[in-house]
Design a protein around this motif. Structure first.
Motif, mmCIF file in Angstrom:
data_model
loop_
_atom_site.group_PDB
_atom_site.id
_atom_site.type_symbol
_atom_site.label_atom_id
_atom_site.label_comp_id
_atom_site.label_asym_id
_atom_site.label_seq_id
_atom_site.Cartn_x
_atom_site.Cartn_y
_atom_site.Cartn_z
ATOM 1 N N GLY A 1 0.804 -1.217 0.000
ATOM 2 C CA GLY A 1 0.000 0.000 0.000
ATOM 3 C C GLY A 1 0.834 1.263 0.000
ATOM 4 N N LEU A 2 1.865 1.316 0.858
ATOM 5 C CA LEU A 2 2.686 2.524 0.948
ATOM 6 C C LEU A 2 3.584 2.707 -0.276
ATOM 7 C CD1 LEU A 2 3.744 2.758 4.710
ATOM 8 C CD2 LEU A 2 1.927 3.994 3.515
ATOM 9 N N LEU A 3 4.070 1.594 -0.863
ATOM 10 C CA LEU A 3 4.907 1.722 -2.058
ATOM 11 C C LEU A 3 4.114 2.294 -3.226
ATOM 12 C CD1 LEU A 3 7.074 -1.543 -2.011
ATOM 13 C CD2 LEU A 3 7.851 0.802 -1.594
ATOM 14 N N VAL A 4 2.917 1.787 -3.458
ATOM 15 C CA VAL A 4 2.093 2.309 -4.548
ATOM 16 C C VAL A 4 1.729 3.773 -4.283
ATOM 17 C CG1 VAL A 4 -0.093 2.077 -5.782
ATOM 18 C CG2 VAL A 4 1.191 0.029 -5.142
ATOM 19 N N ALA A 5 1.382 4.084 -3.036
ATOM 20 C CA ALA A 5 1.033 5.464 -2.688
ATOM 21 C C ALA A 5 2.205 6.408 -2.920
ATOM 22 C CB ALA A 5 0.573 5.536 -1.238
ATOM 23 N N ALA A 6 3.413 5.969 -2.554
ATOM 24 C CA ALA A 6 4.601 6.802 -2.735
ATOM 25 C C ALA A 6 4.831 7.124 -4.209
ATOM 26 C CB ALA A 6 5.828 6.105 -2.146
ATOM 27 N N ALA A 7 4.709 6.116 -5.065
ATOM 28 C CA ALA A 7 4.931 6.331 -6.491
ATOM 29 C C ALA A 7 3.883 7.261 -7.085
ATOM 30 C CB ALA A 7 4.916 4.975 -7.223
ATOM 31 N N CYS A 8 2.627 7.052 -6.734
ATOM 32 C CA CYS A 8 1.550 7.829 -7.357
ATOM 33 C C CYS A 8 1.519 9.277 -6.889
ATOM 34 C CB CYS A 8 0.198 7.150 -7.090
ATOM 35 S SG CYS A 8 -0.017 5.611 -8.024
ATOM 36 N N VAL A 9 1.819 9.535 -5.618
ATOM 37 C CA VAL A 9 1.797 10.919 -5.158
ATOM 38 C C VAL A 9 2.933 11.709 -5.811
ATOM 39 C CG1 VAL A 9 3.223 10.652 -3.068
ATOM 40 C CG2 VAL A 9 1.463 12.414 -3.150
ATOM 41 N N ALA A 10 4.087 11.052 -6.035
ATOM 42 C CA ALA A 10 5.186 11.735 -6.714
ATOM 43 C C ALA A 10 4.816 12.045 -8.161
ATOM 44 C CB ALA A 10 6.449 10.874 -6.657
ATOM 45 N N LEU A 11 4.194 11.089 -8.843
ATOM 46 C CA LEU A 11 3.780 11.312 -10.235
ATOM 47 C C LEU A 11 2.709 12.389 -10.345
ATOM 48 C CD1 LEU A 11 3.679 7.616 -11.512
ATOM 49 C CD2 LEU A 11 5.337 9.390 -12.153
ATOM 50 N N ALA A 12 1.844 12.486 -9.327
ATOM 51 C CA ALA A 12 0.801 13.516 -9.343
ATOM 52 C C ALA A 12 1.419 14.913 -9.384
ATOM 53 C CB ALA A 12 -0.108 13.370 -8.128
ATOM 54 N N GLY A 13 2.594 15.066 -8.798
ATOM 55 C CA GLY A 13 3.249 16.369 -8.771
ATOM 56 C C GLY A 13 3.721 16.845 -10.127
ATOM 57 N N ILE A 14 3.854 15.915 -11.094
ATOM 58 C CA ILE A 14 4.295 16.315 -12.436
ATOM 59 C C ILE A 14 3.221 16.023 -13.486
ATOM 60 C CG2 ILE A 14 6.757 16.094 -11.952
ATOM 61 C CD1 ILE A 14 6.696 13.316 -13.229
ATOM 62 N N ALA A 15 1.998 15.776 -13.023
ATOM 63 C CA ALA A 15 0.896 15.517 -13.954
ATOM 64 C C ALA A 15 0.662 16.743 -14.834
ATOM 65 C CB ALA A 15 -0.367 15.172 -13.183
ATOM 66 N N ASN A 16 0.311 16.502 -16.102
ATOM 67 C CA ASN A 16 0.152 17.622 -17.045
ATOM 68 C C ASN A 16 -1.284 18.079 -17.209
ATOM 69 O OD1 ASN A 16 -0.884 15.513 -18.528
ATOM 70 N ND2 ASN A 16 0.818 15.447 -20.001
ATOM 71 N N SER A 17 -2.208 17.541 -16.395
ATOM 72 C CA SER A 17 -3.602 17.980 -16.474
ATOM 73 C C SER A 17 -4.272 17.798 -15.126
ATOM 74 C CB SER A 17 -4.363 17.172 -17.533
ATOM 75 O OG SER A 17 -4.527 15.825 -17.125
ATOM 76 N N VAL A 18 -5.371 18.505 -14.928
ATOM 77 C CA VAL A 18 -6.136 18.357 -13.686
ATOM 78 C C VAL A 18 -6.640 16.933 -13.544
ATOM 79 C CG1 VAL A 18 -8.175 19.114 -12.408
ATOM 80 C CG2 VAL A 18 -6.853 20.774 -13.730
ATOM 81 N N GLY A 19 -7.159 16.364 -14.635
ATOM 82 C CA GLY A 19 -7.705 15.016 -14.579
ATOM 83 C C GLY A 19 -6.669 13.994 -14.171
ATOM 84 N N MET A 20 -5.447 14.091 -14.717
ATOM 85 C CA MET A 20 -4.388 13.153 -14.375
ATOM 86 C C MET A 20 -3.953 13.322 -12.917
ATOM 87 S SD MET A 20 -2.566 10.636 -15.300
ATOM 88 C CE MET A 20 -2.826 10.628 -17.073
ATOM 89 N N ALA A 21 -3.841 14.559 -12.451
ATOM 90 C CA ALA A 21 -3.465 14.804 -11.062
ATOM 91 C C ALA A 21 -4.489 14.221 -10.101
ATOM 92 C CB ALA A 21 -3.300 16.307 -10.808
#
Length: 433
Positions: free
Chosen positions: A305-325
């Motif tokens: 759970g924490l590994l997936v959460a760590a990866a996704c929250v970091a990727l959200a910071g560089i998302a190129n759209s509101v929907g992706m974030a």
């Protein structure tokens, strides 16, 4: 037998109210910041003020639950926090808002530990994690409701009105809890003599003061399992409080959504979080049934759970759209919340009932220092960099550290492995009866 699930439902409602209260400030923050002329750094301090009182009273409330009973502590705590939630409406500036938030946080501190302790008195081990998961799922539902409820009320009547309304709802819950609840089934006047006690609870007398602990509290607080679990819980909590405090403002400040649009969009991650908490306890208990090993079942859920959460929250910071974030944060919230009930399950598995309040409160205190740090650090990072990207990456790093702590440090001491294996086999046998 159904009455115990009514008790869990009442705890579920308490959790809904708790996060409805807590998320209200985050939703209303842009309006409050405009009224009181607060910059991002000051707003981060306001968010953190809640956790100064909250963290301290996680431990104090847990200790009080061991001494006086979780039912009584909840009555006092929820009445107290409901009053100070309402008083938010009379804040006149930064200083008064800070004082109210600190005291309000102190009132909410005992809830999680008291919930865990009450579940331990009403359920045996085969259902405890599932019951804790259902009760705690109310946290995310309350946060999901906060967006549309608080946002739309604030748009229509101003930001002060919602705080008064939520405070009144909290006092109504206190009245219901006072009438129908008890620490254990044999102490409940509505069902006395009609249901059996949990088979695995040492507190057969039902009187809190008569349950004598076999080990000192300090022995548990120095345990590597408790300390590593607390660090992982801190990793979970850092993302949670970063998201709870700042994601609404991020959607408005960086993604330029209106208050009404943000209030609706912000619901999506919290709904998935609600599902995550409810499934986390069930998943852990299911793995327990398959493996016959309590500790392994807890570790698998926390680490994944924490590994997936760590990866996704970091990727959200560089998302190129509101929907992706929003999509990435929704995945983050789902997976991190799979782990929530499991931290408390480790307490249920390893700590005697007479020490659950103190140990759970200690773990909750350490974890919720993230509530002090995350809002402040995020505020200063945003103030310094003018964007939210670094704050998303930092939150992911903290979650990763928590996952690694559990993976490498939560393990059975070699000298006690035989006795713990016996405990796991006995529990597994009970689960299949």
């Amino acid at each position: 037998m159904k009455f115990r699930w009514f008790i869990v439902f009442m705890l579920f409602l308490a959790c809904v109210i708790s996060y409805l209260d807590r998320a209200a400030l985050s939703v209303a923050a842009p309006l409050i910041a405009k009224d009181f002329n607060l910059d991002p750094a000051h707003l981060g301090i306001v968010f953190s003020a809640f956790f100064v009182g909250y963290s301290l009273f996680c431990f104090i409330g847990g200790y009080a639950a061991d001494r006086f009973g979780a039912r009584r502590v909840l009555i006092v705590a929820i009445a107290f926090w409901s009053i100070f939630c309402s008083l938010t409406a009379v804040a006149s500036g930064l200083i008064s808002l800070l004082i109210i938030r600190v005291v309000f946080g102190a009132g909410e501190g005992p809830l999680a530990t008291c919930t865990n302790k009450i579940v331990s008195g009403w359920f045996d081990r085969r259902e405890q994690t599932t019951a804790v998961g259902f009760a705690n799922s109310g946290l995310q539902l309350g946060a999901a409701l906060a967006g549309p409820v608080i946002g739309l009320m604030a748009v229509k009547w101003g930001w002060r009105v919602p705080f008064v309304v939520i405070g009144i709802v909290g006092m109504l819950w206190v009245l219901m809890w006072s009438i129908f609840s008890s620490d254990r089934p044999e102490g409940n006047r509505w069902i006395r003599g009609t249901m059996k006690l949990p088979v695995s609870d040492d507190a057969a007398s039902g009187k809190i003061a008569e349950v004598l602990p076999r080990k000192p509290l300090s022995a548990y607080l120095k345990s590597p399992i408790i300390l590593a679990t607390s660090l992982a819980y801190f990793g979970y909590a850092y993302i949670l409080y970063f998201f709870l405090s700042w994601f609404p403002s991020y959607l408005m400040m960086e993604r330029h959504l209106s208050l009404a649009s943000m209030s609706i969009v912000n619901v999506i991650p919290w709904v998935l979080g609600f599902m995550g908490i409810a499934l986390g306890g069930f998943t852990s208990d299911l793995i327990f049934r398959w493996t016959g090993n309590a500790l392994k079942s807890r570790k698998i859920v926390i680490v994944v759970g924490l590994l997936v959460a760590a990866a996704c929250v970091a990727l959200a910071g560089i998302a190129n759209s509101v929907g992706m974030a929003v999509a990435l944060m929704s995945i983050t919230v789902f997976f991190m919340n799979l782990t929530l009930s499991v931290y408390w399950a480790i307490i249920l598995d390893t700590v005697e009932p007479a020490r659950m309040g103190g140990v759970g409160g200690f773990m909750h205190l350490l974890a919720n220092t993230a509530g002090i740090l995350a809002p402040i650090l995020t505020g200063f990072l945003v103030q310094w960099t003018k964007v939210f990207t670094s704050a998303f990456f930092f939150a992911g790093g903290i979650s990763l550290a928590g996952a690694l702590a559990v993976a490498f440090f939560v393990r059975l001491p070699r000298k006690s492995s035989a006795s713990v294996d016996n405990l796991n086999m006995e529990t597994a046998h009970a689960l299949t009866d």
